[in-house]
Enzyme design. Structure first.
Site, mmCIF file in Angstrom:
data_model
loop_
_atom_site.group_PDB
_atom_site.id
_atom_site.type_symbol
_atom_site.label_atom_id
_atom_site.label_comp_id
_atom_site.label_asym_id
_atom_site.label_seq_id
_atom_site.Cartn_x
_atom_site.Cartn_y
_atom_site.Cartn_z
ATOM 1 N N GLU A 1 -33.238 89.122 -58.690
ATOM 2 C CA GLU A 1 -32.325 89.231 -59.822
ATOM 3 C C GLU A 1 -31.945 87.869 -60.362
ATOM 4 O O GLU A 1 -32.158 86.845 -59.726
ATOM 5 C CB GLU A 1 -31.068 90.003 -59.424
ATOM 6 C CG GLU A 1 -30.455 89.617 -58.079
ATOM 7 C CD GLU A 1 -30.071 88.159 -57.937
ATOM 8 O OE1 GLU A 1 -29.457 87.610 -58.894
ATOM 9 O OE2 GLU A 1 -30.359 87.557 -56.891
ATOM 10 N N GLY B 1 -31.623 83.215 -55.074
ATOM 11 C CA GLY B 1 -31.853 84.443 -55.819
ATOM 12 C C GLY B 1 -33.267 84.465 -56.375
ATOM 13 O O GLY B 1 -34.185 83.880 -55.804
ATOM 14 N N GLU B 2 -33.451 85.155 -57.498
ATOM 15 C CA GLU B 2 -34.751 85.256 -58.175
ATOM 16 C C GLU B 2 -35.775 86.085 -57.407
ATOM 17 O O GLU B 2 -36.907 86.253 -57.856
ATOM 18 C CB GLU B 2 -35.379 83.877 -58.430
ATOM 19 C CG GLU B 2 -34.535 82.887 -59.189
ATOM 20 C CD GLU B 2 -35.232 81.544 -59.353
ATOM 21 O OE1 GLU B 2 -36.410 81.396 -58.919
ATOM 22 O OE2 GLU B 2 -34.603 80.626 -59.904
ATOM 23 N N GLY B 3 -35.432 86.556 -56.219
ATOM 24 C CA GLY B 3 -36.433 87.169 -55.354
ATOM 25 C C GLY B 3 -37.167 86.158 -54.496
ATOM 26 O O GLY B 3 -38.155 86.490 -53.830
#
EC number: 2.4.2.21
Length: 334
Positions: free
Chosen positions: A161, A301-303
């Site tokens: 996300e 984050g970001e995966g």
């Protein structure tokens, strides 16, 4: 998948596929026949068996790995909980699309096809101290977008996300779902100082008081965001297709925790890619009864942590499928 109401989500737990016990047993038997002492590969063996159960084969492979990153903006930012402006969300989405972010590099090296979804960035959710963050219809629509994004031919799904303010959203959702001291859930996110942390706690306290009766998926609508709802939709679509999910850190896990609040079985096919440095993640994993594959003190984050863990999962299956058995190698088991 079609989502008719938030109340109906809990009922899906009895309808969706479950892990194949026979495939797990066959995978374990293979592990015990390979040229190593039983259990010597530790969690690599456990991961191979986990994949076997959900892919329903004793020798699972990852021929298609998909990564999805969902981005959203949040009305709670009106309370001064974020050290960076909300325009950064769109700027980072552009960076993902241009291939310049950490998640791009990690997906490339670990063999995942990345897609990024910006969810109405120009229209943030409501400030949850004043109103529910999303209506039920808005929540269900974001869940549909997440579900539709999943490739049913994938073997594994990496989820991540992006959204300025969403560490406050994650802490609020975790506290709403599991209770406890707010100070244990709230972390620095993208770099909040002490006054910023105090504003986060005050905003979450106000939100929890306003939405005191919310439970399960109601927590998602009351306190969450579009990217959190999309993550829940993607998790459910993956389950319907028997796809193993790698959840990222605190924010991603808190989003999926709404499904756990509806019925804990809804996360049975999910692995946690890494334990975030955000202080609430350890407590969240304890409440979910899950442990992370990696602990690298990441909090991007970001995966990114889930994409990194994909490499470990690939390694587990390479050993599981590629090693010789004692018989094949002519090695005595005695």
């Amino acid at each position: 998948m079609k989502f008719t109401s938030l109340d109906a989500i809990a009922g899906l737990a009895s309808e969706l596929p479950v892990s194949d016990a026979a495939a797990v047993a066959a995978a374990r038997a293979r592990q015990n026949s390979l040229t190593k002492p039983p259990g010597a590969l530790g969690q690599l063996e456990t991961l191979a068996e986990f994949m076997a159960g959900w892919r329903k084969t004793a020798r699972p492979e990852i021929t298609r790995a998909q990564a999805l990153v969902f981005a959203g903006n949040h009305g709670i930012c009106a309370q001064g909980v974020n050290p960076f402006p909300q325009k950064v969300t769109a700027q980072m989405v552009a960076n993902f699309q241009a291939g310049g972010a950490a998640i791009n590099q990690l997906c490339r090296v670990n063999g995942a096809d990345l897609r990024v979804f910006a969810l109405e960035l120009e229209r943030p959710t409501q400030d949850f101290t004043q109103a529910p963050a999303m209506s039920e219809a808005e929540t269900l629509e974001a869940m549909r977008i997440g579900a539709d994004a999943v490739d049913p031919q994938a073997d594994v799904l990496v989820l991540g996300e992006m959204g300025i303010g969403n560490s406050t959203v994650a802490a609020a959702m975790a506290a709403g779902l599991f209770g406890g001291d707010l100070a244990d859930w709230v972390g620095p996110g993208t770099g909040s100082d002490a006054p910023g942390m105090a504003r986060k706690i005050a905003a979450i306290e106000a939100g929890l008081a306003r939405h005191k009766g919310a439970k399960g998926m109601g927590i998602l609508a009351a306190l969450g965001g579009r990217e959190q709802a999309a993550i829940c939709g993607a998790v459910l679509a993956a389950r319907a297709a028997g796809i193993v999910v790698l959840l990222d850190g605190f924010i991603c896990t808190a989003a999926a925790a709404a499904l756990h609040g509806a019925d804990p079985r809804l996360l049975d096919h999910c692995l946690i890619g890494h334990q975030s440095a955000e202080p609430g993640h350890r407590k969240l994993l304890e409440n979910l009864g899950k442990s992370a594959i990696l602990g690298f003190d990441m909090r991007l984050g970001e995966g990114s942590g889930a994409a990194l863990a994909l490499g470990i999962l690939r390694s587990a299956l390479a050993c599981h499928n590629g090693m010789a058995t004692f018989g094949e190698a002519g090695v005595s088991e005695a």
